[in-house]
Enzyme design. Structure first.
Site, PDB file in Angstrom:
ATOM      1  N   LEU A 244      44.675  36.029  44.248  1.00  0.00           N
ATOM      2  CA  LEU A 244      43.286  35.559  44.289  1.00  0.00           C
ATOM      3  C   LEU A 244      42.981  35.092  45.915  1.00  0.00           C
ATOM      4  O   LEU A 244      42.060  35.009  46.274  1.00  0.00           O
ATOM      5  CB  LEU A 244      43.302  34.256  43.293  1.00  0.00           C
ATOM      6  CG  LEU A 244      43.509  34.477  41.872  1.00  0.00           C
ATOM      7  CD1 LEU A 244      43.268  33.143  41.249  1.00  0.00           C
ATOM      8  CD2 LEU A 244      42.610  35.549  41.464  1.00  0.00           C
ATOM      9  N   GLU A 368      36.803  33.167  41.031  1.00  0.00           N
ATOM     10  CA  GLU A 368      37.740  32.847  42.269  1.00  0.00           C
ATOM     11  C   GLU A 368      38.083  31.372  42.322  1.00  0.00           C
ATOM     12  O   GLU A 368      38.122  31.139  43.560  1.00  0.00           O
ATOM     13  CB  GLU A 368      37.237  33.758  43.593  1.00  0.00           C
ATOM     14  CG  GLU A 368      37.388  35.122  43.477  1.00  0.00           C
ATOM     15  CD  GLU A 368      38.844  35.673  43.338  1.00  0.00           C
ATOM     16  OE1 GLU A 368      39.637  34.781  43.467  1.00  0.00           O
ATOM     17  OE2 GLU A 368      38.941  36.759  43.094  1.00  0.00           O
TER      18      GLU A 368
END
Ligand code: TGC
Ligand code: FAD
Length: 390
Positions: A244, A368
């Site tokens: 991420l 995200e």
């Protein structure tokens, strides 16, 4: 009077190398030629030619461009960020295609995969011939992936995957899905060929944001995989979270691209649109909006360049990535909404990119890591206290 473009107000171009400006020009050109002429139509139809675009981006070296070997370009973090900025200036969905392919699916295999997995998937993915997706989120576990329900259990030499993933970018068209699941030994990851029996992905419909992006729901119905499909170096939740960081870094830059496109559109509109016998750009209230937005854009860009340089020299800590993602997206969405007001009724039309960007940024604000999650990551770094719960 000379008119300066919103990103040239402080001559921030001086912070870039010639090579970085070349990468930016290439990404801007591909956005101008391959995306902008068609994007309003794709957005309206809720369709995007992922395979065609991936091949085009692959030819130009934009997929997994910050990785090395296996056909990847080995570009700097700043160059990668600039490419994200230009792609997202065209549309967030298109930047997402590139982020998920390069920063999530390819990165996971590149960082945690076996040599055999890397050889099998990465060159084709870098070329855009193979599409990847990254399945972490589930219908009931988004911000809290550590509590996911998807399970991986051993069966002889094989693994059996059971569960489901939701909101997975590129899933409806993917050839390989990086899937995260809980096993007895903790979080594990797999590179799953999407042709495997028991794997299915259906398109998420009725999206009002990121419409030019293929988003899917994945079902894993006793998917049997050999041990060779497991990512051998991925151990624990840290593994998917470190992927991420890569994608969040691209968003730090990308969101600024969407904001720049809105601001350029608003300035151009305001200087030609007349009310009360003069251009609306000549009203003080309009200029106050434009000045404040240009300032936020420049500040966000300075932060992005700083984080990019740190990333290239010493690397970034998670809270530093969170600070950039939180700031860029939060300011970009404010800019997009403010620009929308300057365009009046035309601001709601797909003839202009502004509301499309604003709507897209609603997804970017959430995916995200939501803004709240990034605030908590920063809060934890500042206080040493975990306020996530649990
Ligand atoms: P926590 O106990 O804090 O951490 C578990 C382990 O992971 C380490 N860690 C990280 N490592 C690398 N990078 C990071 N960013 C990391 N954050 C934490 C941590 O040090 C620990 O390591 P260890 O060695 O002690 O085991 O985990 P938690 O369960 O409390 O959760 C923390 C939290 C909330 C920050 C995390 O779960 C989180 O980030 N949640 C948000 C989920 C998220 O962002 N999902 C995104 C899915 S992908 C996507 O949205 C794609 S959109 C398309 C596009 O990108 O364009
Ligand atoms: P939730 O976690 O349910 O959060 C809802 C609200 O509660 C938010 O405001 C959140 O900030 C807040 N909240 C949650 N926990 C806390 C807390 N502890 N303290 C304070 N507030 C809290 N995922 C993937 O794995 N792969 C992909 O490719 C992908 N692509 C996506 C594409 C799109 C278009 C979208 C919209 C999402 C995508 N996602 C993907 C999923 C995305 O990462 C999740 O939506 C995101 O992590 C948030 O999870 P959630 O939607 O379940 O919201």
């Amino acid at each position: 009077m000379a008119v300066v473009s919103p990103l040239d107000l402080l001559d921030l171009d001086a912070l870039l190398t010639d090579e970085e400006r070349d990468v930016r020009a290439l990404a801007r050109r591909v956005g101008d030629d391959r995306v902008r002429p068609y994007i309003a139509d794709w957005y309206e139809r809720g369709e995007v030619p992922v395979r065609e675009l991936a091949l085009e981006f692959g030819k130009l070296g934009l997929l997994g461009m910050h990785l090395t070997g296996y056909g990847c370009a080995g570009a700097s973090a700043v160059a990668y960020g600039l490419a994200c900025l230009e792609l997202e200036a065209a549309d967030s969905g298109v930047r997402s295609l590139v982020s998920v392919q390069g920063s999530l699916a390819m990165y996971a295999i590149w960082k945690f995969g076996s040599e055999e997995q890397k050889q099998r998937w990465l060159p084709g993915m870098a070329a855009g011939e193979l599409i990847g997706c990254f399945g972490l989120t589930e219908p009931d576990h988004g911000s809290d992936p550590g509590n996911m329900a998807t399970r991986a259990r051993r069966d002889g030499d094989d693994w059996i995957l059971t569960g489901g993933k939701m909101w997975i970018t590129n899933a409806p068209v993917a050839d390989v899905a990086v899937i995260w699941a809980r096993a007895e030994e903790g979080m594990v990851g797999f590179a799953v060929p999407t042709s495997t029996a028991g794997f299915s992905a259906r398109e998420v419909r009725l999206k009002l944001s990121l419409r030019a992006s293929a988003t899917g729901e994945i079902t894993l119905d006793d998917v049997r995989l050999p041990e060779s499909a497991r990512l051998p170096e991925a151990r624990g939740l840290k593994a998917p979270l470190s992927c991420l960081n890569q994608a969040r870094f691209g968003i730090i830059w990308g969101a600024l691209g969407a904001a720049r496109d809105c601001l350029e559109t608003a300035i151009s509109y305001a200087t030609s649109r007349e009310q009360f016998g003069r251009p609306i750009a000549g009203f003080q209230l309009t200029q106050a909006k434009l000045a404040d937005m240009a300032l936020e854009l420049q500040k966000g860009y300075l932060l992005a360049v700083h984080l990019g340089r740190r990333c290239d020299s010493v690397g970034l800590r998670p809270e530093q990535v969170s600070a950039g993602k939180l700031n860029s997206v939060r300011e970009a969405i404010k800019i997009a909404r403010e620009c929308r007001t300057i365009l009046g009724a035309n601001g709601i039309s797909g003839e202009y990119p502004v509301l499309r960007h604003a709507n897209n940024l609603e997804s970017v604000l959430t995916y995200e890591g939501t803004s709240e999650i990034h605030q908590l990551v920063i809060g934890q770094a500042l206080t040493g206290l975990n306020a996530f719960g649990g």
